[in-house]
Design a protein around this motif. Structure first.
Motif, PDB file in Angstrom:
ATOM      1  N   ALA A 151       1.081  -1.207   0.091  1.00 12.05           N
ATOM      2  CA  ALA A 151       0.012   0.177   0.022  1.00 12.05           C
ATOM      3  C   ALA A 151       0.988   1.289   0.120  1.00 12.05           C
ATOM      4  N   LEU A 152       2.002   1.356   0.945  1.00  6.32           N
ATOM      5  CA  LEU A 152       2.842   2.373   0.734  1.00  6.32           C
ATOM      6  C   LEU A 152       3.331   2.657  -0.632  1.00  6.32           C
ATOM      7  N   ASP A 153       3.869   1.563  -1.283  1.00  8.79           N
ATOM      8  CA  ASP A 153       4.296   1.884  -2.526  1.00  8.79           C
ATOM      9  C   ASP A 153       3.509   2.142  -3.604  1.00  8.79           C
ATOM     10  N   SER A 154       2.375   1.640  -3.496  1.00  6.80           N
ATOM     11  CA  SER A 154       1.017   2.065  -4.467  1.00  6.80           C
ATOM     12  C   SER A 154       0.935   3.415  -4.266  1.00  6.80           C
ATOM     13  N   PHE A 155       0.837   4.115  -2.822  1.00  6.73           N
ATOM     14  CA  PHE A 155       0.530   5.459  -2.740  1.00  6.73           C
ATOM     15  C   PHE A 155       1.645   6.425  -3.588  1.00  6.73           C
ATOM     16  N   PHE A 156       3.144   5.818  -3.203  1.00  8.49           N
ATOM     17  CA  PHE A 156       3.961   6.396  -3.664  1.00  8.49           C
ATOM     18  C   PHE A 156       4.241   6.395  -5.487  1.00  8.49           C
ATOM     19  N   THR A 157       3.979   5.356  -5.937  1.00  9.69           N
ATOM     20  CA  THR A 157       4.029   5.167  -7.409  1.00  9.69           C
ATOM     21  C   THR A 157       2.526   5.675  -7.904  1.00  9.69           C
ATOM     22  N   ASP A 158       1.400   5.211  -7.552  1.00  7.84           N
ATOM     23  CA  ASP A 158       0.322   5.578  -8.268  1.00  7.84           C
ATOM     24  C   ASP A 158      -0.351   6.957  -7.983  1.00  7.84           C
ATOM     25  N   ASP A 159      -0.164   7.284  -6.585  1.00  5.47           N
ATOM     26  CA  ASP A 159      -0.705   8.751  -6.559  1.00  5.47           C
ATOM     27  C   ASP A 159       0.216   9.849  -6.790  1.00  5.47           C
ATOM     28  N   LEU A 160       1.331   9.563  -6.081  1.00  6.01           N
ATOM     29  CA  LEU A 160       2.332  10.649  -6.534  1.00  6.01           C
ATOM     30  C   LEU A 160       3.328  10.655  -7.736  1.00  6.01           C
ATOM     31  N   GLY A 161       3.088   9.532  -8.284  1.00  3.28           N
ATOM     32  CA  GLY A 161       4.009   9.307  -9.483  1.00  3.28           C
ATOM     33  C   GLY A 161       5.489   9.127  -9.468  1.00  3.28           C
ATOM     34  N   TRP A 162       5.991   8.595  -8.259  1.00  7.89           N
ATOM     35  CA  TRP A 162       7.300   8.579  -7.826  1.00  7.89           C
ATOM     36  C   TRP A 162       7.860   7.211  -8.362  1.00  7.89           C
ATOM     37  N   VAL A 163       9.144   6.927  -8.521  1.00  4.32           N
ATOM     38  CA  VAL A 163       9.564   5.706  -9.030  1.00  4.32           C
ATOM     39  C   VAL A 163      10.521   4.976  -7.963  1.00  4.32           C
ATOM     40  N   ASP A 164      10.231   3.574  -7.984  1.00  2.00           N
ATOM     41  CA  ASP A 164      10.794   2.909  -6.921  1.00  2.00           C
ATOM     42  C   ASP A 164      12.264   2.397  -7.446  1.00  2.00           C
ATOM     43  N   LEU A 165      13.520   2.768  -6.613  1.00  5.92           N
ATOM     44  CA  LEU A 165      14.605   2.415  -7.166  1.00  5.92           C
ATOM     45  C   LEU A 165      15.283   1.312  -6.440  1.00  5.92           C
ATOM     46  N   ASP A 166      14.544   0.380  -5.708  1.00  3.20           N
ATOM     47  CA  ASP A 166      15.188  -0.577  -4.937  1.00  3.20           C
ATOM     48  C   ASP A 166      15.823  -1.571  -5.880  1.00  3.20           C
ATOM     49  N   ASN A 167      17.274  -1.613  -5.927  1.00  2.00           N
ATOM     50  CA  ASN A 167      18.003  -2.611  -6.661  1.00  2.00           C
ATOM     51  C   ASN A 167      17.707  -2.442  -8.080  1.00  2.00           C
ATOM     52  N   THR A 168      17.755  -1.163  -8.696  1.00  2.00           N
ATOM     53  CA  THR A 168      17.405  -1.033  -9.968  1.00  2.00           C
ATOM     54  C   THR A 168      17.708   0.380 -10.444  1.00  2.00           C
TER      55      THR A 168
END
Length: 311
Positions: A151-168
């Motif tokens: 749910a945290l990641d969904s808020f960051f990526t879907d609601d805010l448009g941020w990008v997950d950089l974990d190991n990538t």
């Protein structure tokens, strides 16, 4: 008579020490942990010809739902209109912490951003002896509650448009200019996969000479900083240390909870490895565990970091 005077002097000294301790605890628990501070820093590290980059670096919110002052302060930082938000993890500090995270970061919707995880984005805090923190890097708890990371990641990526950089790695377009970034999951829990980064960076395609590349980590362990430097990062951003959280005035951090040198446990410094030197910004973070509600000589913070082209 002499013995009586000695005893009285000892009692006075003991009382003075006790009073100082009470005053320090009152300040750290009741006042300083609410003195949210925006720190400004500037470094010339970007390739010649690239545009300046204003980065809002936030970290270690350890959010609980009732921490409304912290939520309002973080939300107010959207008024800075940064080019990029870099969130270096440990956002959650309670099983219901996402409620507060939403309130804190919702105003940043549409602002380019990236994030990596700290362990407290996946597992909640648990009671432990606070003095163990000063005996070396903290150990993982086998009783910590699992948090709703999805749910945290969904808020960051879907609601805010941020990008997950974990190991990538990823490419962002910021004000019409390309910025490349790479990052790792929490090195404090050995979740970092440094061997995966070269291929992830190569997958971004050819990078023109004026395109900067940034490295993002939660825990600034030396192995991560060395690898990021070798991979060509123009700047590195990390968190995790809390800046020591309880510091000695005039001296600084007495513990960093990782192997970074204590003098680099917070703020802007430089990191050198294999002939390269790059800026390193370690955020002291704006939160604390709900089981260690104190800050002393180490105000909660975020950083507005302006990167400029090298001259």
């Amino acid at each position: 008579m002499t013995s009586s005077r000695t005893t009285r002097s000892a009692l006075i000294a003991l009382g003075a020490v006790g009073a100082a301790g009470v005053a320090a605890a009152t300040w750290g628990i009741g006042i300083e942990r609410y003195l949210f501070t925006l720190r400004h820093a500037t470094a010339r590290s970007l390739p010649a010809g690239s545009r300046p980059l204003r980065i809002l670096h936030v970290s270690d919110a350890h959010m609980a739902p009732w921490q409304h002052r912290k939520q309002r302060w973080l939300a107010s930082l959207a008024e800075l209109r940064p080019d990029l938000v870099v969130n270096t993890g440990d956002n959650l500090g309670h099983e219901d912490g996402l409620e507060g995270v939403r309130a804190a970061f919702a105003p940043f919707a549409g602002t380019p951003g990236v994030f990596v995880h700290g362990s407290n984005d996946k597992f909640g805090p648990s009671p432990r002896n606070p003095f163990r923190y000063f005996m070396g890097p903290s150990a993982r708890s086998i009783t910590a509650p699992k948090l709703d990371t999805e749910a945290l990641d969904s808020f960051f990526t879907d609601d805010l448009g941020w990008v997950d950089l974990d190991n990538t790695a990823a490419t962002l377009q910021i004000a019409g200019s390309r910025v490349d970034l790479f990052g790792v999951d929490d090195a404090h829990r050995d979740w970092d996969e440094l061997d995966a980064l070269p291929a992830a960076i190569d997958a971004l395609g050819a990078r023109p000479a004026d395109v900067p590349i940034l490295g993002v980590t939660h825990a600034p362990y030396q192995r991560v900083l060395n690898s990021f430097t070798d991979l060509g990062a123009d700047a590195i951003l990390g968190g995790h240390t809390h800046g020591g959280q309880v510091c000695i005035p005039g001296f600084g951090a007495i513990v960093a909870n990782c192997d970074i040198p204590l003098k680099q446990a917070k703020g802007l410094s430089t990191w050198s490895h294999a002939g390269r030197t790059v800026p390193l910004n370690v955020s002291a973070g704006c939160g604390h565990s709900i089981y260690a509600p104190v800050r002393f000589a180490c105000r909660p913070e975020a950083t507005l970091l302006t990167l400029l082209p090298r001259t």
